[in-house]
Scaffold this active site. Structure first.
Site, PDB file in Angstrom:
ATOM      1  N   LYS A 181     -71.793 -75.996  20.757  1.00 39.48           N
ATOM      2  CA  LYS A 181     -70.934 -76.850  21.577  1.00 39.48           C
ATOM      3  C   LYS A 181     -71.665 -77.232  22.865  1.00 39.48           C
ATOM      4  CE  LYS A 181     -67.745 -73.710  21.561  1.00 39.48           C
ATOM      5  NZ  LYS A 181     -66.498 -72.909  21.625  1.00 39.48           N
ATOM      6  N   THR A 212     -58.554 -77.619  30.877  1.00 36.27           N
ATOM      7  CA  THR A 212     -59.257 -77.430  29.605  1.00 36.27           C
ATOM      8  C   THR A 212     -59.231 -75.976  29.151  1.00 36.27           C
ATOM      9  OG1 THR A 212     -61.319 -77.183  30.854  1.00 36.27           O
ATOM     10  CG2 THR A 212     -60.800 -79.390  29.988  1.00 36.27           C
ATOM     11  N   GLY A 214     -58.630 -72.898  27.078  1.00 37.77           N
ATOM     12  CA  GLY A 214     -58.308 -72.694  25.673  1.00 37.77           C
ATOM     13  C   GLY A 214     -59.022 -73.604  24.700  1.00 37.77           C
ATOM     14  N   THR A 215     -59.965 -74.410  25.169  1.00 42.53           N
ATOM     15  CA  THR A 215     -60.612 -75.363  24.260  1.00 42.53           C
ATOM     16  C   THR A 215     -61.379 -74.666  23.142  1.00 42.53           C
ATOM     17  OG1 THR A 215     -62.405 -75.494  25.868  1.00 42.53           O
ATOM     18  CG2 THR A 215     -60.819 -77.296  25.867  1.00 42.53           C
ATOM     19  N   GLY A 216     -62.096 -73.588  23.460  1.00 42.71           N
ATOM     20  CA  GLY A 216     -62.886 -72.908  22.436  1.00 42.71           C
ATOM     21  C   GLY A 216     -62.019 -72.282  21.364  1.00 42.71           C
ATOM     22  N   CYS A 217     -60.968 -71.595  21.793  1.00 43.04           N
ATOM     23  CA  CYS A 217     -60.027 -70.991  20.838  1.00 43.04           C
ATOM     24  C   CYS A 217     -59.396 -72.071  19.970  1.00 43.04           C
ATOM     25  CB  CYS A 217     -58.915 -70.255  21.577  1.00 43.04           C
ATOM     26  SG  CYS A 217     -59.464 -69.072  22.818  1.00 43.04           S
TER      27      CYS A 217
END
Length: 270
Positions: A181, A212, A214-217
């Site tokens: 990412k 933003t 929580g984007t990875g989860c």
């Protein structure tokens, strides 16, 4: 591709991760994402965080026997069509979850959570090697950000040209697919998906939005949801990216710090 008929269970996705008391990341984000993407979400809680828009004030991992009991409960009775892992906190939990998932035939999406959005550590120092040597080899897709790439491989990416080398370094650790990412790089966000041979690049509009959390989860859970529905990996990632981009665009303020993405953004006018 699996379709959900009335009276039938939708595809089944299990998240093994930490709880976020603020509701924007972790187990809470995973379950919201799964609902929004048409699958039934189930959870194994590996750790509990005290967390809000300002950061992580503390975390407590669950005993291995509690994590194993949760895994056994779901896998022995309900089963899974995909699994997503997030915050596993300790070496003992990483090793336990890796051991269990090695016997699961469903696709596994690993979000190798090392630090929070605020820079708070969420993984014990001695657990990094367990992620590297035990968890990544059971992953169908691993989704590291650039910090996590460096943590796992020592490869530091400073611009988009370095992403292929980063993906190759992570691929050597054993996952089937690597999604590096690149959202922390300047310019248009670009992610690189790599299986050792084929390379796919995904770009997205950068939204002027600091909410933003929580984007990875959310991305990893959306990928797992799409894999559970029978999508091939590149299509699962592409659709997950589109979902997350919309969720970021609809992110909203919460508390006095960084707000979350909006997991139900495409349902608001349904």
């Amino acid at each position: 591709m699996t379709s959900h008929q009335p009276g039938q269970a939708p595809p089944l996705v299990l998240t093994v991760a930490g709880s976020d008391s603020g509701g924007g990341a972790g187990i809470q984000a995973d379950l919201k994402t799964m609902l929004a993407n048409g699958v039934h979400g189930m959870s194994v809680i590996a750790a509990v965080t005290a967390q809000n828009s300002l950061g992580v004030q503390g975390y407590w991992e669950l005993p291995p026997e509690a994590v194993r009991a949760q895994l056994d409960s779901v896998l022995s009775d309900i089963g899974v069509d995909a699994v997503k892992t997030g915050m596993l906190a300790s070496k003992a939990l990483v090793e336990l979850v890796s051991e269990v998932l090695a016997d699961v035939s469903a696709p596994v999406v690993v979000d190798p959570v090392g630090v929070s959005k605020h820079g708070d550590s969420l993984l014990a120092g001695d657990a990094v090697d367990a992620v590297r040597t035990r968890l990544l080899p059971v992953a169908t897709v691993v989704t590291p950000n650039l910090f996590e790439v460096e943590q796992l491989t020592g490869v530091k990416v400073v611009d988009e040209s370095g992403m292929r080398a980063a993906a190759e370094a992570v691929k050597e650790l054993g996952p089937e697919w690597v999604l590096v990412k690149g959202g922390h790089l300047p310019g248009e966000p670009a992610d690189l998906l790599f299986d050792g041979t084929e390379e796919y690049r995904f770009t997205a509009e950068r939204h002027d939005n600091r909410h933003t959390h929580g984007t990875g989860c959310t991305l990893a859970s959306a990928i797992a949801s799409n894999l559970a529905k029978g999508e091939p990996v590149p299509e699962a990632v592409e659709k997950a990216k589109q979902y997350v981009t919309g969720a970021i665009a609809a992110g909203f303020p919460l508390g006095t710090g960084i707000g979350p993405v909006h997991h139900g953004w495409h349902l608001r006018h349904a």
